[in-house]
Design a protein around this motif. Structure first.
Motif, mmCIF file in Angstrom:
data_model
loop_
_atom_site.group_PDB
_atom_site.id
_atom_site.type_symbol
_atom_site.label_atom_id
_atom_site.label_comp_id
_atom_site.label_asym_id
_atom_site.label_seq_id
_atom_site.Cartn_x
_atom_site.Cartn_y
_atom_site.Cartn_z
ATOM 1 N N THR A 48 0.853 -1.188 0.000
ATOM 2 C CA THR A 48 0.000 0.000 0.000
ATOM 3 C C THR A 48 0.890 1.240 0.000
ATOM 4 O OG1 THR A 48 -1.698 -1.174 1.268
ATOM 5 C CG2 THR A 48 -1.860 1.230 1.174
ATOM 6 N N VAL A 49 0.631 2.131 -0.944
ATOM 7 C CA VAL A 49 1.429 3.347 -1.093
ATOM 8 C C VAL A 49 0.514 4.559 -0.912
ATOM 9 C CG1 VAL A 49 3.015 4.634 -2.565
ATOM 10 C CG2 VAL A 49 2.858 2.141 -2.786
ATOM 11 N N VAL A 50 0.952 5.488 -0.078
ATOM 12 C CA VAL A 50 0.257 6.765 0.095
ATOM 13 C C VAL A 50 1.259 7.867 -0.211
ATOM 14 C CG1 VAL A 50 -0.858 8.342 1.720
ATOM 15 C CG2 VAL A 50 -1.349 5.879 1.833
ATOM 16 N N ASP A 51 0.893 8.787 -1.093
ATOM 17 C CA ASP A 51 1.786 9.891 -1.456
ATOM 18 C C ASP A 51 1.207 11.201 -0.938
ATOM 19 O OD1 ASP A 51 3.658 11.578 -2.458
ATOM 20 O OD2 ASP A 51 3.260 11.161 -4.577
ATOM 21 N N PHE A 52 1.700 11.630 0.226
ATOM 22 C CA PHE A 52 1.231 12.871 0.833
ATOM 23 C C PHE A 52 1.839 14.110 0.188
ATOM 24 C CE2 PHE A 52 0.022 10.623 5.004
ATOM 25 C CZ PHE A 52 -1.314 10.608 4.648
ATOM 26 N N GLU A 53 2.637 13.944 -0.854
ATOM 27 C CA GLU A 53 3.066 15.111 -1.624
ATOM 28 C C GLU A 53 1.964 15.565 -2.577
ATOM 29 O OE1 GLU A 53 7.161 15.577 -2.972
ATOM 30 O OE2 GLU A 53 7.548 13.550 -2.225
ATOM 31 N N LEU A 72 4.086 5.501 3.623
ATOM 32 C CA LEU A 72 3.575 6.865 3.568
ATOM 33 C C LEU A 72 4.698 7.789 3.144
ATOM 34 C CD1 LEU A 72 1.196 5.574 5.067
ATOM 35 C CD2 LEU A 72 1.138 7.545 6.590
ATOM 36 N N ASN A 73 4.577 8.328 1.937
ATOM 37 C CA ASN A 73 5.577 9.236 1.394
ATOM 38 C C ASN A 73 5.171 10.686 1.636
ATOM 39 O OD1 ASN A 73 7.927 9.807 -0.549
ATOM 40 N ND2 ASN A 73 6.233 10.907 -1.519
ATOM 41 N N GLY A 74 6.158 11.526 1.894
ATOM 42 C CA GLY A 74 5.877 12.941 2.076
ATOM 43 C C GLY A 74 7.121 13.769 1.878
ATOM 44 N N SER A 75 6.942 15.077 1.814
ATOM 45 C CA SER A 75 8.053 15.993 1.592
ATOM 46 C C SER A 75 8.717 16.324 2.921
ATOM 47 C CB SER A 75 7.550 17.273 0.912
ATOM 48 O OG SER A 75 8.620 18.153 0.674
ATOM 49 N N ASN A 76 9.805 15.621 3.208
ATOM 50 C CA ASN A 76 10.564 15.850 4.436
ATOM 51 C C ASN A 76 12.021 15.454 4.177
ATOM 52 O OD1 ASN A 76 11.711 16.063 6.944
ATOM 53 N ND2 ASN A 76 10.371 14.580 7.954
ATOM 54 N N PRO A 77 12.901 16.444 3.963
ATOM 55 C CA PRO A 77 14.298 16.130 3.638
ATOM 56 C C PRO A 77 15.023 15.392 4.758
ATOM 57 C CG PRO A 77 14.025 18.482 4.083
ATOM 58 C CD PRO A 77 12.652 17.899 4.014
ATOM 59 N N GLY A 133 -1.247 19.936 7.696
ATOM 60 C CA GLY A 133 -1.476 20.921 6.649
ATOM 61 C C GLY A 133 -2.926 20.947 6.227
ATOM 62 N N GLU A 134 -3.252 21.882 5.341
ATOM 63 C CA GLU A 134 -4.627 22.015 4.848
ATOM 64 C C GLU A 134 -4.870 20.981 3.741
ATOM 65 O OE1 GLU A 134 -7.189 24.118 5.726
ATOM 66 O OE2 GLU A 134 -6.058 24.805 7.471
ATOM 67 N N ASN A 135 -4.752 21.391 2.492
ATOM 68 C CA ASN A 135 -4.994 20.459 1.389
ATOM 69 C C ASN A 135 -3.779 19.572 1.119
ATOM 70 O OD1 ASN A 135 -6.464 19.293 -0.743
ATOM 71 N ND2 ASN A 135 -5.630 20.727 -2.235
ATOM 72 N N VAL A 136 -2.589 20.081 1.423
ATOM 73 C CA VAL A 136 -1.362 19.316 1.225
ATOM 74 C C VAL A 136 -0.663 19.143 2.575
ATOM 75 C CG1 VAL A 136 0.881 19.233 0.081
ATOM 76 C CG2 VAL A 136 -1.089 20.210 -1.119
ATOM 77 N N ALA A 137 -0.198 17.930 2.849
ATOM 78 C CA ALA A 137 0.526 17.654 4.094
ATOM 79 C C ALA A 137 1.971 18.100 3.956
ATOM 80 C CB ALA A 137 0.457 16.170 4.418
ATOM 81 N N THR A 138 2.402 18.998 4.840
ATOM 82 C CA THR A 138 3.776 19.509 4.794
ATOM 83 C C THR A 138 4.521 19.306 6.106
ATOM 84 O OG1 THR A 138 2.956 21.707 5.389
ATOM 85 C CG2 THR A 138 3.257 21.248 3.039
ATOM 86 N N ASN A 139 3.818 18.956 7.172
ATOM 87 C CA ASN A 139 4.433 18.781 8.490
ATOM 88 C C ASN A 139 4.126 17.384 9.011
ATOM 89 O OD1 ASN A 139 5.262 21.638 8.726
ATOM 90 N ND2 ASN A 139 3.056 22.007 8.860
ATOM 91 N N PHE A 140 5.137 16.754 9.605
ATOM 92 C CA PHE A 140 4.981 15.373 10.054
ATOM 93 C C PHE A 140 5.633 15.204 11.425
ATOM 94 C CE2 PHE A 140 5.249 15.630 5.467
ATOM 95 C CZ PHE A 140 4.069 15.014 5.081
ATOM 96 N N SER A 141 5.105 14.274 12.194
ATOM 97 C CA SER A 141 5.628 14.089 13.547
ATOM 98 C C SER A 141 5.393 12.663 14.026
ATOM 99 C CB SER A 141 4.954 15.077 14.509
ATOM 100 O OG SER A 141 5.360 14.832 15.844
ATOM 101 N N ASN A 142 6.268 12.228 14.915
ATOM 102 C CA ASN A 142 6.139 10.936 15.581
ATOM 103 C C ASN A 142 5.660 11.108 17.013
ATOM 104 O OD1 ASN A 142 6.474 8.077 15.695
ATOM 105 N ND2 ASN A 142 8.492 8.305 16.632
#
Length: 276
Positions: free
Chosen positions: A111-116, A248-253, A147-156
């Protein structure tokens, strides 16, 4: 003797190409198992007198692995559904690493989720790698504080109300405040390993729908869970429960994972003929 005609020559070329495709897995496995008889990087002259550098065993393996990944991507036809190759390749690499680490069950599902991608797009795919089929392609919500429409912040962190990036292994299901839900075990240290403690689970939500998007311009948001549409979540839980891989993929360098080891993935493909 009369020279072969054009049609005959073309037929011979096609047969040669088919033979090479059949031999390539054998050649790659041979390079895996057999030391090179000559030093790496040795060159030889072809009939025209131009020196050509022989590919190393490592280069052969990488080329073969890359071809298999692209073949799988093409056979699944997910590019047309918006799943980018770079995200797909990372997800499959992690799947193969987890498989090699004996962390997954028998189902060959990913299962792949692309939060970008924005929440208004279908950004979840359930892939059957054995049958090379897309089982589900649907909407999925991210965390309220991501984030609103796009996820830009992530946390554990607990009570962050954010999504957590990385690889998960699905566990058993239970019934909670959202009804039928599926536990997710985060395996990326520092990025999602608090998922079970935070009750980050797959569940259905009425704010994950096209109607909600038309009314508000985006999906509703969860407390960090990858929430699913009410008309699909039970079928998805039935399909992916019991030790399958979720990415879960997202924009986090800053994100990194030990499960993105390409050498391990390559060994899994070349050693046990997975993916094809």
């Amino acid at each position: 003797m009369e020279k072969p005609n054009v049609v005959h020559r073309q037929r011979l070329k096609r047969r040669a190409r088919r033979a090479m495709r059949r031999l390539l897995p054998f050649v790659a496995s041979l390079f895996m198992a057999t030391p090179l008889a000559t030093p790496v990087g040795k060159t030889m002259a072809n009939p025209t007198g131009v020196e050509m550098k022989m590919p190393t065993a490592k280069q052969m393996q990488e080329s073969f692995f890359d071809q298999r990944m692209h073949d799988l991507y093409r056979n699944l036809n997910v590019e047309a559904q918006g799943l980018r190759y770079e995200v797909f390749a990372k997800a499959v690499t992690g799947y193969l690493n987890l498989k090699q680490d004996n962390k997954l069950g028998d189902k060959q599902l990913l299962t792949v989720v692309d939060f970008e991608l924005p929440s208004t797009e279908k950004r979840l795919w359930v892939l059957d790698l054995a049958q090379k089929q897309v089982l589900f392609h649907t909407l999925v919500a991210h965390g309220h504080n991501s984030g609103e429409n796009v996820a830009t912040n992530f946390s554990n962190e607990n009570e962050s109300n954010m999504s957590s990036l990385g690889f998960y292994v699905t566990r058993d299901e239970y019934r909670g405040k959202h009804g039928r839900s599926l536990k997710l075990d985060g395996v990326d240290e520092g990025f999602n390993t608090n998922a079970l403690e935070r009750s980050v689970v797959m569940h259905g939500a009425d704010y994950v729908s096209e109607d909600f998007i038309r009314q508000y311009g985006r999906l509703g948001r969860s407390l960090g869970c990858p929430a699913l549409p009410m008309d699909q979540y039970e079928q998805i839980i039935d399909t992916v429960n019991g030790g399958t891989c979720l990415y879960l993929n997202g924009s986090n360098p800053e994100y990194s994972s030990k499960y993105l080891n390409e050498d391990v993935a390559m060994t899994a493909v070349l050693g046990s003929n997975q993916l094809i």
